[in-house]
Design an enzyme around this catalytic site. Structure first.
Site, PDB file in Angstrom:
ATOM      1  N   ASP A 140      36.444  77.512 -21.226  1.00  0.00           N
ATOM      2  CA  ASP A 140      36.668  77.692 -22.729  1.00  0.00           C
ATOM      3  C   ASP A 140      37.852  78.560 -22.707  1.00  0.00           C
ATOM      4  O   ASP A 140      38.612  78.807 -21.537  1.00  0.00           O
ATOM      5  CB  ASP A 140      35.410  78.768 -23.289  1.00  0.00           C
ATOM      6  CG  ASP A 140      35.241  78.503 -24.701  1.00  0.00           C
ATOM      7  OD1 ASP A 140      36.264  78.704 -25.344  1.00  0.00           O
ATOM      8  OD2 ASP A 140      34.179  78.255 -25.109  1.00  0.00           O
ATOM      9  N   LYS A 180      28.578  84.858 -51.788  1.00  0.00           N
ATOM     10  CA  LYS A 180      29.158  83.916 -52.640  1.00  0.00           C
ATOM     11  C   LYS A 180      28.507  82.416 -52.345  1.00  0.00           C
ATOM     12  O   LYS A 180      28.612  81.950 -51.387  1.00  0.00           O
ATOM     13  CB  LYS A 180      30.701  83.893 -52.179  1.00  0.00           C
ATOM     14  CG  LYS A 180      31.345  85.134 -52.478  1.00  0.00           C
ATOM     15  CD  LYS A 180      32.761  85.197 -52.109  1.00  0.00           C
ATOM     16  CE  LYS A 180      33.465  86.280 -52.493  1.00  0.00           C
ATOM     17  NZ  LYS A 180      34.686  86.647 -52.133  1.00  0.00           N
ATOM     18  N   LYS A 196      34.630  63.324 -35.364  1.00  0.00           N
ATOM     19  CA  LYS A 196      33.227  63.119 -34.683  1.00  0.00           C
ATOM     20  C   LYS A 196      32.952  61.811 -34.711  1.00  0.00           C
ATOM     21  O   LYS A 196      32.335  61.492 -33.621  1.00  0.00           O
ATOM     22  CB  LYS A 196      32.500  64.116 -35.548  1.00  0.00           C
ATOM     23  CG  LYS A 196      32.640  65.646 -35.243  1.00  0.00           C
ATOM     24  CD  LYS A 196      32.242  65.816 -33.793  1.00  0.00           C
ATOM     25  CE  LYS A 196      32.065  67.639 -33.555  1.00  0.00           C
ATOM     26  NZ  LYS A 196      32.237  68.244 -32.443  1.00  0.00           N
ATOM     27  N   VAL A 241      28.922  78.853 -53.081  1.00  0.00           N
ATOM     28  CA  VAL A 241      30.127  77.930 -53.387  1.00  0.00           C
ATOM     29  C   VAL A 241      29.634  76.938 -54.301  1.00  0.00           C
ATOM     30  O   VAL A 241      28.629  76.332 -54.074  1.00  0.00           O
ATOM     31  CB  VAL A 241      30.487  77.335 -52.176  1.00  0.00           C
ATOM     32  CG1 VAL A 241      31.498  76.048 -52.373  1.00  0.00           C
ATOM     33  CG2 VAL A 241      31.256  78.545 -51.293  1.00  0.00           C
ATOM     34  N   PHE A 250      29.063  79.855 -29.452  1.00  0.00           N
ATOM     35  CA  PHE A 250      27.769  80.160 -30.036  1.00  0.00           C
ATOM     36  C   PHE A 250      26.512  79.124 -29.184  1.00  0.00           C
ATOM     37  O   PHE A 250      25.820  79.835 -28.497  1.00  0.00           O
ATOM     38  CB  PHE A 250      27.687  79.702 -31.534  1.00  0.00           C
ATOM     39  CG  PHE A 250      26.410  79.655 -32.059  1.00  0.00           C
ATOM     40  CD1 PHE A 250      25.419  80.727 -32.025  1.00  0.00           C
ATOM     41  CD2 PHE A 250      26.005  78.567 -32.811  1.00  0.00           C
ATOM     42  CE1 PHE A 250      24.185  80.606 -32.296  1.00  0.00           C
ATOM     43  CE2 PHE A 250      24.700  78.534 -33.335  1.00  0.00           C
ATOM     44  CZ  PHE A 250      23.837  79.341 -33.192  1.00  0.00           C
ATOM     45  N   ARG A 296      20.704  72.409 -46.737  1.00  0.00           N
ATOM     46  CA  ARG A 296      20.706  72.357 -45.485  1.00  0.00           C
ATOM     47  C   ARG A 296      19.408  72.485 -44.864  1.00  0.00           C
ATOM     48  O   ARG A 296      18.796  73.355 -44.968  1.00  0.00           O
ATOM     49  CB  ARG A 296      21.807  73.443 -44.975  1.00  0.00           C
ATOM     50  CG  ARG A 296      23.199  73.321 -45.328  1.00  0.00           C
ATOM     51  CD  ARG A 296      23.743  72.031 -44.750  1.00  0.00           C
ATOM     52  NE  ARG A 296      25.490  72.097 -44.976  1.00  0.00           N
ATOM     53  CZ  ARG A 296      25.670  71.323 -45.955  1.00  0.00           C
ATOM     54  NH1 ARG A 296      25.060  70.819 -46.638  1.00  0.00           N
ATOM     55  NH2 ARG A 296      27.327  71.500 -46.060  1.00  0.00           N
ATOM     56  N   ARG A 315      31.036  80.433 -40.597  1.00  0.00           N
ATOM     57  CA  ARG A 315      29.861  79.357 -41.149  1.00  0.00           C
ATOM     58  C   ARG A 315      29.056  80.334 -42.120  1.00  0.00           C
ATOM     59  O   ARG A 315      29.087  81.366 -41.961  1.00  0.00           O
ATOM     60  CB  ARG A 315      29.023  78.716 -40.383  1.00  0.00           C
ATOM     61  CG  ARG A 315      30.063  77.374 -39.834  1.00  0.00           C
ATOM     62  CD  ARG A 315      29.620  76.712 -38.638  1.00  0.00           C
ATOM     63  NE  ARG A 315      29.943  77.554 -37.566  1.00  0.00           N
ATOM     64  CZ  ARG A 315      29.579  77.037 -36.079  1.00  0.00           C
ATOM     65  NH1 ARG A 315      29.218  75.745 -35.979  1.00  0.00           N
ATOM     66  NH2 ARG A 315      29.785  77.636 -35.000  1.00  0.00           N
ATOM     67  N   TYR A 359      36.745  66.370 -40.179  1.00  0.00           N
ATOM     68  CA  TYR A 359      35.829  66.692 -38.979  1.00  0.00           C
ATOM     69  C   TYR A 359      34.975  65.594 -38.886  1.00  0.00           C
ATOM     70  O   TYR A 359      34.630  64.979 -37.679  1.00  0.00           O
ATOM     71  CB  TYR A 359      35.212  68.029 -39.195  1.00  0.00           C
ATOM     72  CG  TYR A 359      33.993  68.368 -38.483  1.00  0.00           C
ATOM     73  CD1 TYR A 359      34.417  68.982 -37.212  1.00  0.00           C
ATOM     74  CD2 TYR A 359      32.744  68.353 -38.913  1.00  0.00           C
ATOM     75  CE1 TYR A 359      33.229  69.470 -36.311  1.00  0.00           C
ATOM     76  CE2 TYR A 359      31.614  68.881 -38.172  1.00  0.00           C
ATOM     77  CZ  TYR A 359      31.955  69.454 -36.787  1.00  0.00           C
ATOM     78  OH  TYR A 359      30.904  69.920 -36.081  1.00  0.00           O
TER      79      TYR A 359
END
Ligand code: NAD
Ligand code: UDP
Length: 387
Positions: A45, A249, A187, A251, A24, A258, A233, A183
């Site tokens: 990639d 949905k 990172k 969660v 992306f 965000r 995502r 993750y």
């Protein structure tokens, strides 16, 4: 056309190795490099689907782009990776497993992809004295200090307790059984490795922490250009459900916050980092838009409003539904409560400040999705009717 950096110096065309450049962010960055600069892109990639428009022969940038289908994990002896890094002026590492549905269900792959697989890239940058721009994540901040206070506590409004600052905020993750944090932890480890290596070996580096960049080509629509059982995502989840007229949905009630940033504005920041090494080297940058801070519930409501408007349908046709994180992602899921970036450093060093508001961004994303997927969705509906 000649380009000049922020200090008025002429920018020399660079050869840039983009690992994970077919994803992306990579696809938008490569577009920018090829359409607007004289830089050369060496793209590595496992897939070129999102950049196939850039690889067509006879385009005016054709001599400035190469695609190498390499899985960096499987290139165990680095026979393919090493010479491509050696041949570049700058390395940008974007390769990662970076969709939350994987963090608790494929924890080992997530850890390896985000730390172990990135180590050789750092080592080759040291060996060949190449500058490295490494893509980390706002997830390294984890949860905010404020999240540990009662919801109605007066200190909730104190910005020091939630504003995320590159050199001041702590990194707060959940317990080990909450595998969501694999993750973030991986990172963080690679950020620390780069930081430590830079002091020892004078590695020139910049770390980028994206805050929820969104736009066309983000992830996939389940069952159309990605597996039906996979979970992309949130932008792609909500878009797919809107296209199919299904409830969005939320969660755990969609209470997490965000800050969303439009990909093309974020790419401007990356180009500034690329072309201003004297200002960007040795630094960590938050790249996001604090003005677009919403709860996921508010995001869903706004997407419904914009989609209804674009498709000229009543908004009442579209609904949301609460789901538990355990049902949606499985055991071990946890969440960042709030992600608001402090923008002082990137604003001061590179003068970058995004302006695009969330409603405008969502209109661009949904217009693109309707165009891209309408015939696939129509075929899906037709075959359901026949059935
Ligand atoms: P993406 O999944 O679209 O891109 C990642 C790319 O890396 C994919 O094209 C994938 O095929 C490639 N890749 C993964 N493993 C590979 C391997 N072993 N060998 C070769 N290629 C491999 O995700 P993105 O949103 O473009 O993210 C790019 C980077 O930015 C990632 O490091 C991610 O953690 C970071 N990031 C992005 C965001 C965001 O807002 N989009 C937020 C935080 C961090
Ligand atoms: N989310 C949601 N519904 C969905 C997909 C995601 O409520 O269909 C929530 C998810 O729990 C998280 C937020 O949306 O709180 C953002 O998720 P995303 O997958 O975009 O990644 P993150 O920002 O957590 O890295």
């Amino acid at each position: 056309m000649e380009r000049f950096n922020l200090d008025g110096e002429k920018i020399k065309p660079l050869t840039i190795c983009l690992i994970g450049g077919g994803g992306f962010i990579g696809s938008h960055l490569c577009e920018k490099l090829l359409y607007k600069t004289q830089h050369t892109a060496i793209i590595i990639d496992i897939s070129s689907t999102k950049i196939k428009h850039l690889l067509r022969p006879y385009s005016c940038w054709f001599g400035r782009v190469q695609f190498h289908e390499i899985n960096v994990k499987r290139d165990t002896l680095h026979r393919h990776l090493e010479p491509l890094i050696a041949a570049s002026d700058l390395v940008i590492n974007l390769a990662a497993i970076c969709t939350p549905a994987n963090y608790n269900t494929r924890p080992l792959d997530t850890i390896k992809s985000n730390s172990v697989d990135a180590i050789p890239v750092v080592e080759f940058c040291i060996k060949y004295k190449k500058r490295l721009i490494h893509f980390s994540s706002c997830e390294v901040y984890g949860k905010t200090i404020g999240s540990f206070l009662p919801k109605d506590h007066a200190l909730q409004n104190v910005s020091e307790l939630y504003l995320l600052k590159e050199y001041d905020s702590p990194c707060i993750f959940g317990s080990i059984d909450k595998q969501r944090w694999t993750y973030a932890c991986a990172k963080q480890m690679i950020e620390r490795l780069i930081y430590a290596q830079s002091a020892l070996h004078s590695l020139e580096f910049t770390i980028v922490r994206p805050f929820n960049w969104i736009g066309p080509r983000m992830d996939f629509i389940r069952g159309i250009d990605g597996p039906r059982e996979a979970v992309p995502r949130v932008l792609a989840c909500f878009t797919g459900n809107l296209l199919r007229g299904k409830p969005l949905k939320l969660v755990d009630g969609g209470q997490s916050q965000r800050s969303f940033c439009y990909i093309k504005e974020a790419i401007e920041a990356v180009l500034l980092i690329i072309e201003n090494p004297a200002r960007a080297n040795g630094k960590i940058f938050n790249v996001g838009n604090p003005e677009n801070d919403v709860t996921i519930k508010q995001l869903a409501e706004l997407m419904i409003e914009v989609y209804a408007d674009v498709t000229k349908q009543p908004a009442s046709k579209f609904t949301t539904i609460d789901v538990s994180s355990n049902n949606f992602y499985g055991p071990g899921y946890d969440d960042s409560d709030k992600r608001i970036p402090d923008m002082t450093i990137i604003n001061r060093e590179l003068g970058w400040k995004p302006a695009m508001r969330l409603r405008t961004i969502l209109k661009l994303c949904l217009d693109h999705a309707i165009n891209e997927y309408k015939s696939a969705i129509k075929n899906e509906c037709d075959s359901l009717l026949e059935f």
